[in-house]
Design an enzyme around this catalytic site. Sequence first.
Site, PDB file in Angstrom:
ATOM      1  CE  LYS A 104      76.181  23.306  56.223  1.00 24.78           C
ATOM      2  NZ  LYS A 104      77.302  23.759  57.053  1.00 24.78           N
ATOM      3  CD  GLN A 138      79.763  26.706  57.112  1.00 22.20           C
ATOM      4  OE1 GLN A 138      78.606  26.329  57.177  1.00 22.20           O
ATOM      5  NE2 GLN A 138      80.749  25.899  56.764  1.00 22.20           N
ATOM      6  CG  ASP A 173      77.232  21.808  63.087  1.00 22.15           C
ATOM      7  OD1 ASP A 173      76.908  21.035  62.161  1.00 22.15           O
ATOM      8  OD2 ASP A 173      77.469  23.017  62.920  1.00 22.15           O
TER       9      ASP A 173
END
Length: 287
Positions: A54, A98, A121
Site C-alpha cells: 500500500k 490494518q 476502508d
Amino acid sequence: MTAAILDGKAMSKEIRAEVANQVAQFTQERGITPCLAAVLVGDDPASQVYVRNKQKGCEKAGIKSQMHRPSADTSTDELLALIDQLNADKEVNGILVQLPLPGGIDETRVLDAVSPLKDVDAFHPENVGLIVQGRPRFLPCTPHGIQQMLIRSGIETSGANVVVLGRSDIVGKPMAAMLVQKAAGANATVTICHSRTRDLPAVTRGADILVVAMGVPKFVTADMVKPGAVVIDVGINRTDEGLVGDVDFEAVKEVAGRITPVPGGVGPMTITMLLHNTLTAAKLQTA
C-alpha cells in the site's frame, strides 16, 4: 473451452495511472498532497506485506503515506488515542487500520473511532449506511475493485443472477449491497450464501456471476459452477503449494467463461481503490 482471464494486475495499472493524474491535478490546484496514514499493530508477516504494498502504491500515485506501528501488546485505549490524534491531524486525509488486530484489542471500537470522513476502508457504520442507501461517500476497496473489474471488462450485471459466497463485513455484505443498487455495474439479483446455506452447489450453479470470499482454499469446485459463468475469486490462502484462492482455479477455468487468477486478480484492484478513496477523502476535506 478455457475461461478468459480477468487480469486485475493490468486493470489496476490502468486505474492507478488515472488516479496519479488526478492526484497531480488536485495537488496543483489546491496546493495539498493527499496523505494516507496506515496503522499496523504488531508484526504479523502477511499484514506487513500488505501495508508495504500500500505504501508503494501511494508513492507511485503521488500520495504521501505515514506508517504508525504500535507493538502487539498495545491496549485498545492506547490505539484509540492514536486514532484520535490522526483524526485531528489536518495533514492526514485517510486512515487505514490494518486487520486483523491482535487478540485483546476491541476491533469494533477501533474501527468505529476512525472519522467517517477519513474512513477510506468504508468500515464506519455511517459509511456502511450510506452504501446501503445508494449514496456512498466511499466504497469498500475490495468490492469496489471487483465492481470496476466487471464494468471495465464489459460484463453485464443488470438483471444478472449474482451469488456472493461469504457474508463478511469487508467483502460479502458490502458487495451484495453494491450490486443490488440502481447504478452502473449493479442492478443485479443477488443471493448471499454462507456456511449454513442448504444445498450450496445448487445455489452457486444458478449464478451468472459468482463472487467467492470464503477464506477456504479451493472451496469452489468445477461442479459448483454454471458453464460460462464469471467467477471472481477474492480468497488468498498460503498453502504448502503456494498462494491459492478460494476457487479450484485449474478445474474451474475449464467450466467458467471468465475467471480471476490468484495472485494477480482481485488483490491489485483492492490497493488501487484504496488510493482512489484517499484522493476522494482529500477532496471532501478541502471542499
